[in-house]
Scaffold this motif. Structure first.
Motif, PDB file in Angstrom:
ATOM      1  N   TRP A 199      71.023   0.962   0.271  1.00 33.09           N
ATOM      2  CA  TRP A 199      71.334   0.893   1.708  1.00 33.09           C
ATOM      3  C   TRP A 199      72.787   0.531   1.968  1.00 33.09           C
ATOM      4  O   TRP A 199      73.374   0.950   2.966  1.00 33.09           O
ATOM      5  N   ARG A 200      73.393  -0.213   1.046  1.00 28.45           N
ATOM      6  CA  ARG A 200      74.790  -0.580   1.258  1.00 28.45           C
ATOM      7  C   ARG A 200      75.678   0.661   1.221  1.00 28.45           C
ATOM      8  O   ARG A 200      76.548   0.853   2.068  1.00 28.45           O
ATOM      9  N   ASP A 211      62.781   1.907   3.588  1.00 33.19           N
ATOM     10  CA  ASP A 211      63.057   1.677   5.005  1.00 33.19           C
ATOM     11  C   ASP A 211      64.484   1.188   5.249  1.00 33.19           C
ATOM     12  O   ASP A 211      65.126   1.570   6.217  1.00 33.19           O
ATOM     13  N   ARG A 212      64.945   0.343   4.355  1.00 31.20           N
ATOM     14  CA  ARG A 212      66.274  -0.229   4.549  1.00 31.20           C
ATOM     15  C   ARG A 212      67.349   0.863   4.465  1.00 31.20           C
ATOM     16  O   ARG A 212      68.301   0.880   5.246  1.00 31.20           O
ATOM     17  N   ALA A 219      67.223   2.830   7.536  1.00 30.43           N
ATOM     18  CA  ALA A 219      67.860   2.105   8.636  1.00 30.43           C
ATOM     19  C   ALA A 219      69.378   2.261   8.572  1.00 30.43           C
ATOM     20  O   ALA A 219      70.042   2.425   9.597  1.00 30.43           O
ATOM     21  N   VAL A 227      58.054   2.545   9.357  1.00 24.94           N
ATOM     22  CA  VAL A 227      59.149   1.779   9.947  1.00 24.94           C
ATOM     23  C   VAL A 227      60.484   2.488   9.717  1.00 24.94           C
ATOM     24  O   VAL A 227      61.287   2.639  10.637  1.00 24.94           O
ATOM     25  N   LYS A 247      62.987   4.125  12.419  1.00 23.89           N
ATOM     26  CA  LYS A 247      64.425   3.823  12.478  1.00 23.89           C
ATOM     27  C   LYS A 247      65.224   5.106  12.639  1.00 23.89           C
ATOM     28  O   LYS A 247      66.119   5.213  13.482  1.00 23.89           O
ATOM     29  N   ALA A 273      62.366  -3.457  13.432  1.00 22.20           N
ATOM     30  CA  ALA A 273      63.345  -4.192  12.630  1.00 22.20           C
ATOM     31  C   ALA A 273      62.808  -4.352  11.219  1.00 22.20           C
ATOM     32  O   ALA A 273      61.611  -4.500  11.013  1.00 22.20           O
ATOM     33  N   ILE A 274      63.717  -4.307  10.273  1.00 22.20           N
ATOM     34  CA  ILE A 274      63.325  -4.533   8.876  1.00 22.20           C
ATOM     35  C   ILE A 274      63.853  -5.898   8.471  1.00 22.20           C
ATOM     36  O   ILE A 274      65.061  -6.122   8.454  1.00 22.20           O
ATOM     37  N   PRO A 275      62.975  -6.822   8.201  1.00 21.92           N
ATOM     38  CA  PRO A 275      63.454  -8.150   7.813  1.00 21.92           C
ATOM     39  C   PRO A 275      64.190  -8.081   6.489  1.00 21.92           C
ATOM     40  O   PRO A 275      63.818  -7.330   5.597  1.00 21.92           O
ATOM     41  N   MET A 276      65.264  -8.847   6.386  1.00 22.75           N
ATOM     42  CA  MET A 276      66.006  -8.903   5.123  1.00 22.75           C
ATOM     43  C   MET A 276      65.108  -9.511   4.068  1.00 22.75           C
ATOM     44  O   MET A 276      64.794 -10.702   4.123  1.00 22.75           O
ATOM     45  N   ASP A 277      64.694  -8.722   3.140  1.00 27.85           N
ATOM     46  CA  ASP A 277      63.846  -9.319   2.107  1.00 27.85           C
ATOM     47  C   ASP A 277      64.700  -9.725   0.911  1.00 27.85           C
ATOM     48  O   ASP A 277      65.619  -9.039   0.510  1.00 27.85           O
ATOM     49  N   LYS A 321      65.131  -7.637  -2.798  1.00 29.35           N
ATOM     50  CA  LYS A 321      66.147  -6.660  -3.185  1.00 29.35           C
ATOM     51  C   LYS A 321      67.376  -7.344  -3.759  1.00 29.35           C
ATOM     52  O   LYS A 321      67.993  -6.851  -4.687  1.00 29.35           O
ATOM     53  N   VAL A 322      67.720  -8.455  -3.157  1.00 31.13           N
ATOM     54  CA  VAL A 322      68.875  -9.197  -3.649  1.00 31.13           C
ATOM     55  C   VAL A 322      68.632  -9.607  -5.094  1.00 31.13           C
ATOM     56  O   VAL A 322      69.503  -9.491  -5.951  1.00 31.13           O
TER      57      VAL A 322
END
Lengths: 656, 507
Positions: A116-117, A142-143, A146, A168, A172, B407-411, B414-415
């Motif tokens: 996503w970045r 999803d990310r 988005a 989701v 988006k 909205a997609i919560p920052m999970d 992934k980090v």
């Protein structure tokens, strides 16, 4: 030597302004000619850079420099050949080509390292982005969707097999990109009716929609039917959709032209009838493998589409002669018909069909076992514009059938004769078709060098040649092909056991060769491979399985010259650790490698070779025995970089 | 007090012993429950066993046998102990005179009975005479019983006190077996006093009935209840009179204090609150006899189904509220619970905060608990901040409002993955050194790596992966790549011929 051309180019530049050079360049269409142009001098290179709209990057390390040069004008960027692309590489590249203001389309297919970045950076850097292809990026979820949604101008988006994508993410995109016209979400298994509903509400401009293999129900079709501009709907293998769902398409409120409902198990004739009734201008209908038998009512309803229907695919049906007759009567404008694996297709039926549909250009008769030469005569007689004919496994067809095709269908471009009992005479007839680009002769074991000489004599445009298990073919045949068909791209010589290094030497003059399969050609040694590597530098796929005589020397040559090699099968070759390390370490594009039963390579050899590959591999095939011998850290590293390892457990079988 | 409690069994045993001599003769196998025999029968039975052998079922049976017990009580009163009890507010002298009078009376009856026994054979012939004798005995006994009960009536509060004080002793392991046995007798007695007195009073002088009553109560403890049932019906009729006329509903407005009291069941008469309905029903007894009936004390569900309740609605005490009866469009609340919840939700501070999300506040603890069940499960969040428990609700919301998106919560997962990746790459970047290869190709590329870093710093978020990026560029370069200059390397150019490479290098 260096200075002289520099000066001369300066003098040329003095006479031709950049405008003029660009004018000239616009008339240079061929990519090879353009390549020569680039190599003339700096001025020409600069002029070319100003006119370059699309760029396909083959090696990631070149990306930054290329973007720096071309960023100003570039509209289309294809990074699908760089699977090791990840967020940093992408962000760094975008930063180096800071002015990617014109970029409209980017292809990131199979770039599974992009997250996503990277996509957020892309959306930020390219404000005019219109098309993004992220298909087969299995990590996209999803990310990532988005991040993409920030590109509000997006029109085309392909997200096939983005396994992490859910409703989701789709929402988006639907909210962020209301101008969306083409969307592919094939194999995004998490998407449900709710997502499709929102998509249909938000993106009213959708023209093309691919929802194949989703677990959606009839309810989705209710909302899809409200898309007024929808032209192309693919829903292959949607097993939850049945006739009730298709009835929503009956209202004709959208402008559907192409419908693909193949492999939808629960769809029957009545559902298709409602689709036909709703859409008078339907052009393309694919209903393969839905239900076994064509209902008479459905066939008569095809009359509604009399003027519009051009493509009809009926794969896997029971199609009797009367059915084909009705199709021939009702669909006069049919251009393409698919009857692959249809039962009861007879000469009579085909004759009736082509009698009505004289405009047919593509006929797929794969596995229609009942067909004889009569059918080919009928086709040759009626379909003068035929370009593609698939006759795989039509075993009753003989050389004489192709006589008619060769004489009448001079536009033939593609013919599949796999597993037909063809001889050299058939090749002689076919050689009349000078437009031939694809010729498949697999398992035609009576075709020999003589036949190939015929082909080579006239089919200059041949791109694909399949000689799988044509035992009679020798080096001489290859020599003929190499001289006659210079543009061959794909060549399958598997199990043509009479071929030696000499044949490969002939082939080495085929500069366009991309895909070469030499499986089981056990006379071939490293000499031949070296010749190929030297000559065919665009080689991307190479299959050397069971080439027992190929050793390290061959691999060194490959490592040195075939810089674009992406897939290699080295199973059962006599290579050592050194050669393997060299190959895996030096080939920057190698993604898919098969290393089964390399008896000369010890575990340490595998270990160091795989480490040398630096995590670029995406697919790897190894013996199960190595699973516990290789260090866990290595396997972990490979998998963390997106490499899928297939462990096989086969006994060592030296005879193919 | 306690010593006194212990006495009755001994006294009764004495009395039974005194009567024992007659009992074998008196007993008639064909008339085991004859009025006169009942006491003797009991005594004979009792004599056959020791006290210690008594089993619990027999205890309950004996509870109804207050005839002999009364005797014991009358006897115990001869002993001087009761005087020292401070609780008792009765006149011991009067009691004593009463008891001595009763004693005389009992002796008289004893004499009569003896005479009957002695003339038993004669009576067989003269049935009339026997009947007369019996009647006399019955009348005397009735009188004794009435006297005894009225005397004992003065002792009633005393009995209650005694029960309370002795109850804990029952469970004590070392407690006397006798005491254990006796107490239930007295409990039963206490509970039956009321009804018995009532019965006797209502029955008045009707001797036959009285005998029957006393007899019944003497033999079976469960007998008095049907009699009470008769009373309840009367009570129910009486309650009906309190019902409101149907058609219009009655508006009740509770005060704030009542509403905020920590109870859910309220007395409709005095407004007192209770936690449990059963407690309320017990409380209702204090408001009159009509609430004492078993039907009134029973769970109200049956009653409600039989009789239509008057419409009663409630008003919120908060003036200006729509639920307040002063409001123009007054909407009454249906139940007291509604009043409570409405008042708390609408007019009180929300003092309960969810400990998990720390944002949601509630004034009713049950609401908080309901929320806590779902708190954190509201994973469907809109970009506007609204949360939903269901996906379809969120999507309906998103479809409705322009520009809203899920909205997609920052999970954090992934980090973690990326950091793992970085570690792996670190491990792999250390590898070439171990292998001893010479990666000369790094030289041309080193110049570019600072660029990458610069980019990374600019973007911020890429910095943890810088190592990774370097790896791609620097790892595993084989000698061949030494003469490749990346700046001018076109991937689409032929890389094979030396001349072209040289030219590229020049560029």
């Amino acid at each position: 030597m260096e200075r002289a051309p520099q000066q001369s180019s300066d003098s040329i530049l003095a006479t031709f302004s950049v405008d003029l050079l660009i004018q000239i360049l616009d008339r240079v269409a061929d990519s090879r000619d353009r390549k020569s142009w680039r190599q003339v001098c700096r001025g020409f290179l600069h002029a070319e850079a100003l006119r370059r709209l699309s760029l396909r990057v083959l090696r990631l390390e070149a990306l930054q420099g290329l973007l720096r040069r071309y960023a100003a004008c570039l509209e289309r960027l294809d990074l699908s050949a760089c699977p090791s692309l990840d967020d940093h590489a992408l962000a760094a590249a975008l930063a180096s080509g800071a002015g990617l203001w014109r970029l409209r389309s980017i292809n990131l297919s199979r770039a599974s390292g992009v997250g996503w970045r990277g996509l957020a950076a892309l959306a930020k850097a390219c404000p005019h982005l219109e098309a993004v292809d992220l298909s087969h990026c299995v990590g996209v979820g999803d990310r990532e969707a988005a991040s993409l949604a920030a590109a509000a101008g997006l029109r085309d988006l392909w997200l096939d097999k983005c396994l992490g994508l859910t409703d989701v993410g789709l929402a988006k995109v639907a909210v962020g990109c209301p101008a969306l016209e083409m969307l592919g979400i094939k194999w995004c298994l998490e998407i449900s009716d709710i997502g499709i509903e929102l998509l249909a509400k938000k993106c009213q401009n959708l023209r093309v929609l691919d929802i194949s293999y989703l677990k959606i129900t009839n309810r989705s079709l209710q909302f899809v039917s409200s898309l007024r501009k929808l032209e192309d709907l693919s829903m292959v293998g949607c097993s939850h959709i049945n006739d009730e769902g298709l009835q929503f398409l009956n209202n004709g409120s959208n402008s559907l032209q192409t419908v693909d409902v193949s492999r939808c198990e629960n769809v029957t004739s009545s559902g298709l009838i409602s689709v036909i009734e709703g859409h008078k201008y339907l052009q393309d209908l694919n209903i393969g493998d839905c239900f076994p038998e064509l209902a008479p009512l459905f066939l008569s309803k095809l009359n509604y589409l009399r003027d519009s229907l051009t493509v009809l695919k009926l794969d896997g049906f029971q199609v009797f002669a009367p059915s084909l007759k009705i199709i021939g009567l009702n669909c006069r404008n049919l251009v393409e018909i698919g009857l692959s694996k249809c039962k009861w297709v007879t000469d009579e039926g085909v004759s009736e069909l082509v009698a009505g549909c004289v405009n047919l250009t593509t006929i797929d008769l794969t596995c229609c076992h009942l067909l004889t030469n009569k059918a080919l005569v009928a086709i040759g007689d009626k379909c003068k514009n035929l370009t593609c004919l698939q006759l795989e496994s039509c075993k009753l067809i003989t050389d004489n059938g192709l006589d008619c095709i060769g004489t009448c269908c001079s536009n033939l471009e593609e013919i599949d004769l796999t597993d037909c009992t063809m001889t050299n005479a058939a090749m002689k007839y076919l050689s009349r078709c000078s437009e031939l680009t694809v010729l498949k002769l697999g398992l035609c074991d009576k075709v020999s060098d003589e036949g190939l000489v015929h082909i080579a004599s006239n089919c200059k445009k041949l791109r694909v040649l399949d000689l799988y298990r044509c035992f009679e073919v020798t080096d001489d045949g290859l020599a003929a092909i190499a001289t006659g068909c210079k543009r061959i791209k794909n060549l399958n010589l598997c199990y043509c056991t009479r071929i030696t290094d000499l044949g490969l030497k002939h082939l080495s003059c085929l500069e366009d060769l991309h895909d070469l399969e030499l499986r089981g050609v056990h006379c071939v040694t490293s000499l031949g491979i070296t010749a190929i590597a030297n000559g065919c530098q665009h080689l991307t796929e190479l299959d050397l399985k069971h080439c027992h005589l190929v050793d390290d020397a061959g691999l060194f040559a490959l490592g040195q010259y075939t810089k674009n090699l992406r897939q290699a099968n080295l199973s059962y070759c006599q290579v050592s650790s050194m050669g393997l390390c060299n190959l895996l370490g030096s080939l920057k594009c190698l993604q898919d490698v098969k290393l089964v039963h390399l008896t000369q390579v010890p575990v340490e050899g595998f270990e160091s070779a795989l480490r040398a590959s630096g995590g670029r591999l995406k697919k790897l095939k190894l013996l199960t025995g190595l699973r516990h011998l290789l260090s866990p850290g290595l396997i972990q590293m490979l998998q963390a970089r997106g490499c899928r390892i297939r462990w096989v457990d086969k006994p060592l079988n030296l005879v193919p | 007090m306690v010593p006194e409690r212990r006495r009755p069994p001994e006294a009764s045993s004495k009395s039974s012993c005194s009567m024992m001599s007659e009992s074998p003769r008196n007993r008639k196998p064909d008339l085991p429950f004859a009025p006169f025999d009942s006491t003797n029968l009991w005594c004979g039975d009792r004599h056959g066993r020791s006290f210690l052998e008594f089993s619990p079922p027999l205890v309950t049976q004996s509870s109804g046998l207050f005839g002999p017990d009364r005797e014991t009580k009358s006897k115990k009163q001869h002993e001087p102990s009761p005087v020292d009890d401070p609780v008792m507010d009765w006149n011991p002298r009067l009691m004593l005179s009463n008891l001595s009078f009763l004693e005389q009376k009992i002796h008289q009856v004893q004499d009569i009975v003896r005479s009957i026994i002695s003339h038993e054979d004669q009576f067989l012939d003269q049935a009339n005479e026997l009947a007369a004798q019996q009647q006399l005995v019955t009348a005397d006994l009735t009188y004794i019983i009435i006297q005894l009960i009225s005397t004992a009536g003065t002792l009633l509060p005393d009995i209650k006190n005694a029960l309370l004080s002795t109850n804990p002793a029952v469970g004590r392991p070392g407690s006397n077996q006798k005491q254990h046995e006796i107490l239930p007798v007295e409990v039963a007695k206490a509970s039956q006093y009321d009804s018995l007195i009532k019965d006797l009073n209502s029955c008045g002088g009707k001797e036959d009935e009285l005998i029957k009553c006393s007899n019944n109560s003497g033999v079976e403890a469960s007998e008095p209840i049907p009699i009470e049932d008769h009373d309840t019906k009367d009570n129910d009729d009486g309650m009906d009179g309190e019902n409101l006329p149907p058609g219009s509903y009655e508006v009740l407005q509770l005060e704030e204090e009542e509403i905020l009291a920590p109870h859910t069941h309220f007395c409709l008469i005095c407004g007192k609150g209770f936690k449990r309905d059963a407690n309320l029903r017990m409380h209702m007894r204090g408001h009159g006899d009509e609430y004492k009936s078993p039907a009134a004390l029973a769970k109200p569900s049956k009653e409600a189904s039989i009789e239509p309740q008057p419409l009663r609605r409630y008003s919120c005490p908060f003036v200006g509220c729509k639920r307040n009866k002063e409001h123009k469009k007054f909407q009454p609340l249906k139940t007291i619970l509604c009043v409570k919840n409405h008042y708390k939700r609408s007019h009180c501070d929300k003092s309960y905060t969810c400990s998990r999300c720390r944002t949601k506040k509630f004034s009713i603890i049950a609401d908080l608990k309901t929320h806590e069940k779902h708190c954190g499960r509201d994973k469907w969040i809109c970009s506007c901040g609204t949360t939903f428990s269901r996906k379809d609700k969120l999507f309906g919301h998103v479809a409705l409002f322009q520009g809203h998106a899920p909205a997609i919560p920052m999970d954090d997962a992934k980090v973690l993955v990326t950091s793992d990746k970085a570690q792996v790459s670190e491990a792999s970047s250390g590898m070439p050194g171990n292998m001893g290869y010479n990666f000369s190709g790094n030289t041309s590329l080193d110049a570019q790596s600072p660029d990458i870093k610069g980019v990374d710093d600019g973007h911020g978020c890429f910095s943890p992966m810088t190592l990774d990026a370097c790896n791609i560029w620097g790892l595993a370069e084989f000698p061949h790549s030494a003469y490749e200059v990346s700046e001018s390397t076109f991937s689409f150019l032929a890389t094979g011929s030396c001349s072209s490479i040289q030219r590229n290098g020049e560029n």
